[in-house]
Design a protein around this motif. Structure first.
Motif, PDB file in Angstrom:
ATOM      1  N   ALA A 127     -25.602  -1.064  51.465  1.00 19.08           N
ATOM      2  CA  ALA A 127     -24.953  -1.669  50.292  1.00 19.08           C
ATOM      3  C   ALA A 127     -25.358  -3.127  50.106  1.00 19.08           C
ATOM      4  CB  ALA A 127     -23.436  -1.564  50.431  1.00 19.08           C
ATOM      5  N   LEU A 128     -25.790  -3.776  51.194  1.00 20.73           N
ATOM      6  CA  LEU A 128     -26.224  -5.176  51.082  1.00 20.73           C
ATOM      7  C   LEU A 128     -27.544  -5.295  50.324  1.00 20.73           C
ATOM      8  CD1 LEU A 128     -25.557  -6.339  54.767  1.00 20.73           C
ATOM      9  CD2 LEU A 128     -24.032  -6.563  52.792  1.00 20.73           C
ATOM     10  N   LEU A 129     -28.307  -4.187  50.263  1.00 18.69           N
ATOM     11  CA  LEU A 129     -29.646  -4.235  49.692  1.00 18.69           C
ATOM     12  C   LEU A 129     -29.809  -3.367  48.444  1.00 18.69           C
ATOM     13  CD1 LEU A 129     -31.432  -3.962  53.133  1.00 18.69           C
ATOM     14  CD2 LEU A 129     -31.412  -5.982  51.675  1.00 18.69           C
ATOM     15  N   LEU A 130     -28.781  -2.578  48.118  1.00 19.55           N
ATOM     16  CA  LEU A 130     -28.833  -1.702  46.937  1.00 19.55           C
ATOM     17  C   LEU A 130     -27.859  -2.191  45.874  1.00 19.55           C
ATOM     18  CD1 LEU A 130     -28.810   1.840  48.607  1.00 19.55           C
ATOM     19  CD2 LEU A 130     -30.758   0.736  47.475  1.00 19.55           C
TER      20      LEU A 130
ATOM     21  N   ALA B  31     -31.950   5.951  53.173  1.00 23.48           N
ATOM     22  CA  ALA B  31     -31.248   5.485  51.970  1.00 23.48           C
ATOM     23  C   ALA B  31     -32.091   4.483  51.194  1.00 23.48           C
ATOM     24  CB  ALA B  31     -29.906   4.868  52.354  1.00 23.48           C
ATOM     25  N   LEU B  32     -32.653   3.513  51.896  1.00 21.36           N
ATOM     26  CA  LEU B  32     -33.434   2.479  51.207  1.00 21.36           C
ATOM     27  C   LEU B  32     -34.765   3.036  50.701  1.00 21.36           C
ATOM     28  CD1 LEU B  32     -32.738  -0.642  53.463  1.00 21.36           C
ATOM     29  CD2 LEU B  32     -31.562   0.110  51.383  1.00 21.36           C
ATOM     30  N   ALA B  33     -35.373   3.949  51.460  1.00 20.06           N
ATOM     31  CA  ALA B  33     -36.640   4.531  51.011  1.00 20.06           C
ATOM     32  C   ALA B  33     -36.436   5.444  49.807  1.00 20.06           C
ATOM     33  CB  ALA B  33     -37.291   5.297  52.159  1.00 20.06           C
ATOM     34  N   ASP B  34     -35.402   6.300  49.859  1.00 12.98           N
ATOM     35  CA  ASP B  34     -35.170   7.243  48.759  1.00 12.98           C
ATOM     36  C   ASP B  34     -34.833   6.536  47.453  1.00 12.98           C
ATOM     37  OD1 ASP B  34     -35.701   9.327  50.437  1.00 12.98           O
ATOM     38  OD2 ASP B  34     -33.799  10.370  50.128  1.00 12.98           O
ATOM     39  N   HIS B  35     -34.254   5.352  47.536  1.00 11.54           N
ATOM     40  CA  HIS B  35     -33.946   4.576  46.329  1.00 11.54           C
ATOM     41  C   HIS B  35     -35.075   3.614  45.968  1.00 11.54           C
ATOM     42  CE1 HIS B  35     -29.890   5.973  45.497  1.00 11.54           C
ATOM     43  NE2 HIS B  35     -29.612   5.909  46.790  1.00 11.54           N
ATOM     44  N   ARG B  36     -36.225   3.781  46.626  1.00  7.02           N
ATOM     45  CA  ARG B  36     -37.389   2.917  46.383  1.00  7.02           C
ATOM     46  C   ARG B  36     -37.038   1.439  46.547  1.00  7.02           C
ATOM     47  NH1 ARG B  36     -40.710   5.506  41.210  1.00  7.02           N
ATOM     48  NH2 ARG B  36     -41.253   7.494  42.212  1.00  7.02           N
ATOM     49  N   ARG B  37     -36.197   1.178  47.536  1.00  6.35           N
ATOM     50  CA  ARG B  37     -35.801  -0.214  47.795  1.00  6.35           C
ATOM     51  C   ARG B  37     -36.523  -0.798  48.999  1.00  6.35           C
ATOM     52  NH1 ARG B  37     -35.786  -4.465  48.215  1.00  6.35           N
ATOM     53  NH2 ARG B  37     -34.175  -6.076  48.120  1.00  6.35           N
ATOM     54  N   ALA B  38     -37.111   0.055  49.854  1.00  6.66           N
ATOM     55  CA  ALA B  38     -37.825  -0.426  51.036  1.00  6.66           C
ATOM     56  C   ALA B  38     -38.940   0.552  51.371  1.00  6.66           C
ATOM     57  CB  ALA B  38     -36.877  -0.576  52.220  1.00  6.66           C
ATOM     58  N   VAL B  39     -39.944   0.042  52.071  1.00  8.75           N
ATOM     59  CA  VAL B  39     -41.040   0.872  52.560  1.00  8.75           C
ATOM     60  C   VAL B  39     -40.844   1.089  54.051  1.00  8.75           C
ATOM     61  CG1 VAL B  39     -43.525   1.037  52.947  1.00  8.75           C
ATOM     62  CG2 VAL B  39     -42.648   0.063  50.800  1.00  8.75           C
TER      63      VAL B  39
ATOM     64  N   ASN C 212     -26.003  15.283  58.055  1.00  5.08           N
ATOM     65  CA  ASN C 212     -26.373  14.234  57.109  1.00  5.08           C
ATOM     66  C   ASN C 212     -27.423  14.734  56.133  1.00  5.08           C
ATOM     67  OD1 ASN C 212     -24.724  12.356  58.370  1.00  5.08           O
ATOM     68  ND2 ASN C 212     -26.330  11.681  59.763  1.00  5.08           N
ATOM     69  N   GLN C 213     -27.246  14.360  54.880  1.00 12.54           N
ATOM     70  CA  GLN C 213     -28.222  14.674  53.853  1.00 12.54           C
ATOM     71  C   GLN C 213     -28.610  13.385  53.154  1.00 12.54           C
ATOM     72  OE1 GLN C 213     -27.851  18.458  51.513  1.00 12.54           O
ATOM     73  NE2 GLN C 213     -27.500  17.033  49.822  1.00 12.54           N
ATOM     74  N   ALA C 214     -29.907  13.124  53.073  1.00 13.71           N
ATOM     75  CA  ALA C 214     -30.405  11.896  52.463  1.00 13.71           C
ATOM     76  C   ALA C 214     -30.153  11.905  50.952  1.00 13.71           C
ATOM     77  CB  ALA C 214     -31.895  11.747  52.760  1.00 13.71           C
ATOM     78  N   PRO C 215     -30.259  10.746  50.300  1.00 13.84           N
ATOM     79  CA  PRO C 215     -29.946  10.676  48.868  1.00 13.84           C
ATOM     80  C   PRO C 215     -30.718  11.663  48.001  1.00 13.84           C
ATOM     81  CG  PRO C 215     -30.079   8.480  49.778  1.00 13.84           C
ATOM     82  CD  PRO C 215     -30.498   9.405  50.866  1.00 13.84           C
ATOM     83  N   LEU C 216     -31.977  11.979  48.365  1.00 16.70           N
ATOM     84  CA  LEU C 216     -32.759  12.918  47.565  1.00 16.70           C
ATOM     85  C   LEU C 216     -32.517  14.365  47.958  1.00 16.70           C
ATOM     86  CD1 LEU C 216     -36.166  11.058  47.079  1.00 16.70           C
ATOM     87  CD2 LEU C 216     -34.189  11.154  45.563  1.00 16.70           C
ATOM     88  N   GLY C 217     -31.554  14.628  48.839  1.00 15.03           N
ATOM     89  CA  GLY C 217     -31.125  15.989  49.103  1.00 15.03           C
ATOM     90  C   GLY C 217     -31.735  16.676  50.304  1.00 15.03           C
ATOM     91  N   TRP C 218     -32.565  15.996  51.093  1.00 13.18           N
ATOM     92  CA  TRP C 218     -33.203  16.635  52.250  1.00 13.18           C
ATOM     93  C   TRP C 218     -32.399  16.350  53.521  1.00 13.18           C
ATOM     94  CZ3 TRP C 218     -35.052  12.856  55.687  1.00 13.18           C
ATOM     95  CH2 TRP C 218     -35.196  11.574  55.150  1.00 13.18           C
TER      96      TRP C 218
END
Length: 578
Positions: free
Chosen positions: A381-384, A434-442, A473-479
């Motif tokens: 949440a600090l980065l999204l 979380a950060l990768a799926d939201h294209r916020r981090a590599v 756990n399921q990542a934001p994109l559903g995997w």
């Protein structure tokens, strides 16, 4: 730039009171002659205290455990299942013991050809089909315990049966008595959880206390680590979560006194013990910086969670190494991000006053085995700006949760690289995905461990703890994270040549890892093992190396490469959540 800190470690102190029974010599009440010169007087020998088995404590723990397990495990199981599995723990400790299940004896039907013989045989066969099973404990070929099994879901009756079986085994097996009563419960739960998953477990009272300390901190300390320089005690680290940090105590200062007692000539352990005490009590420190007079600082002792975030700089970039996720990890990261945004690193390009955007942040999660799930979500949440960090799915309705975040990116869009390796697990994988799926981090490194199961903790009456897996756990994109792990956008485990080719391609706007990344994101639970292995081979799990930080530096130095790596992850609108 934030100061580098080393976490203080304050082991919990356990006071063990040993009672010795001195046996007086028997014989006449008359005074005995003194031993001859040079002959040592015989010393009284303490009588060893025989090990004991507490049936009441054992039953309390079993009742509590069965009640905690039944509604929470990922798959439904009965008290009968749990107890039959757990009793195999007796055999694990003493191989001469075994547990068997038999049917109650049923009398043979009459064989005479009488008018009622056929009907009697039919009734006997029907009764046999409904005859209750009997649980037996054998030592070798000898039955030492036998009891009819109760109804499958009767927690109290099963707790009684297991307690009685353990007590019988205890009385007949010296191996069990040598192992101790705690070993019986440990063995019971170890065997029970062998039938569930790799992460559910039981911790006895002493290990549970240590684990709680690791998660939440010691009771009553000030957050200082000490060292020795000659006869002087020096502060070597200040925990950012503790009272000393808030009071401005700094590394390198001398600790002159504690509550008026001089520390000169004392060893580190002694002075550290002076600092610790009951929570909310006060302690007065005499502190002296080099070239300055001693100043007095009054602190209130508090629970201080272990420090888990350590900051440093690498050229224009800030590196945040996160060792685990404890109860204050997100707060620690927040404090460091505040400093990074307000005071960019000296080598960072100048920014306008209103942007305050740093050159780049590297979050190092290599070797981070996870911890508290909520802390990973709060860190995301600090980065999204907004979005789902993770969803959890289990049999118990309370285990099903959508962890959504919103509130704003503290870094104002600062580029972020996340370093992972084959040891990165659990909460650390949640943050990375979380950060990768939201294209916020590599994400850079190798495939992670793939621990996507969440445990809930149950406190037992004896002070022990149960860690029971109750959701996936399921990542934001559903995997699903379990088994798959997190596929990096930039893979460092395929060798130097591959890494250089990937970086060169990214600078041209191409991503060599795109197919592997998209294949991983397209997976849906349940994923066959063969499919998991096929996906993971595109970036084999490995231990982190210097190549990871070099790759992060190269990526963050090229806006085109960074953008291409971000976009290798499917857009969230093209990959449904469920």
């Amino acid at each position: 730039m934030p100061r580098s800190r080393e976490a203080a470690c304050h082991p919990a102190l356990c006071l063990v009171v040993c009672m010795f029974l001195l046996v007086a010599p028997t014989g006449s009440a008359r005074s005995q002659p003194a031993p001859a010169a040079g002959q040592a007087a015989s010393a009284a020998t303490p009588t060893p205290v025989p090990p004991t088995f507490s049936a009441s404590v054992t039953r309390e723990v079993l009742v509590a455990a069965l009640g905690f397990l039944e509604p929470r495990t990922l798959e439904a199981h009965s008290a009968r299942d749990f107890c039959v599995w757990g009793l195999d723990g007796l055999t694990a400790i003493d191989p001469t013991l075994s547990v068997t299940e038999t049917q109650s004896a049923v009398s043979e039907p009459a064989t005479a050809h009488t008018p009622g013989a056929a009907m009697a045989a039919e009734k006997t066969a029907d009764a046999s089909a409904h005859t209750p099973a009997v649980l037996n404990v054998l030592q070798g070929q000898t039955v030492i315990f036998s009891r009819t099994m109760p109804a499958a879901d009767s927690n109290g009756a099963w707790a009684d049966l297991v307690t009685a079986a353990m007590q019988a085994a205890w009385q007949h097996s010296s191996t069990l008595r040598d192992a101790g009563s705690d070993a019986l419960l440990q063995g019971f739960f170890d065997e029970l959880f062998n039938h569930l998953d790799p992460y559910s477990r039981y911790l006895g009272p002493s290990p549970a206390m240590s684990d709680r300390t690791r998660r939440t901190g010691n009771t009553g300390t000030v957050g200082l680590s000490l060292g020795q320089s000659g006869r002087t005690i020096v502060i070597t680290a200040v925990n950012a979560n503790g009272p000393a940090w808030e009071a401005g105590v700094d590394m390198g200062e001398r600790l002159v006194s504690v509550n008026g007692r001089t520390t000169r000539g004392q060893d580190v352990a002694t002075v550290q013990a002076w600092l610790d005490g009951d929570e909310h009590t006060s302690v007065t420190l005499g502190i002296a910086a080099k070239g300055h007079r001693t100043t007095t600082v009054r602190l209130e002792r508090a629970q201080v969670p272990p420090e888990t975030v350590f900051a440093s700089t690498d050229g224009p970039f800030t590196v945040l190494r996160v060792t685990s996720f404890s109860t204050q990890t997100a707060e620690e990261i927040s404090q460091y991000i505040d400093q990074v945004v307000d005071e960019p690193t000296p080598d960072a390009p100048s920014q306008t006053a209103d942007r305050k955007k740093a050159a780049g942040i590297i979050i190092d999660l290599r070797g981070d085995r996870g911890g508290v799930l909520q802390q990973a979500v709060t860190t995301a949440a600090l980065l999204l700006d907004h979005g789902v960090a993770v969803t959890t799915h289990g049999r118990n309705p309370l285990a099903n949760h959508i962890w959504a975040v919103q509130g704003g990116d503290m870094t104002n869009g600062t580029p972020v690289a996340i370093l992972v390796d084959g040891r990165t697990a659990s909460a650390a994988e949640i943050l990375a995905s979380a950060l990768a799926d939201h294209r916020r981090a590599v994400v850079i490194g190798s495939e992670t461990l793939g621990k996507g199961l969440v445990q809930v903790i149950g406190q037992m009456p004896n002070g022990g703890e149960l860690f029971v897996t109750w959701s996936r756990n399921q990542a934001p994109l559903g995997w699903p994270i379990q088994g798959l792990g997190v596929m990096p956008q930039l893979c460092t485990s395929l060798g130097t040549d591959s890494l250089q080719a990937q970086i060169s391609a990214l600078k041209q706007g191409n991503t060599l890892q795109a197919e592997a990344v998209q294949m991983a994101r397209a997976a849906r639970y349940p994923v066959p093992v063969s499919k998991i292995l096929e996906i993971r081979k595109h970036c084999p799990a490995a231990i982190g190396s210097d190549a990871d930080i070099d790759a992060a530096r190269a990526l963050l130095s090229s806006p085109a490469a960074y953008r291409a790596a971000l976009e290798s992850v499917p857009d969230e609108n093209s990959a449904p959540l469920h």
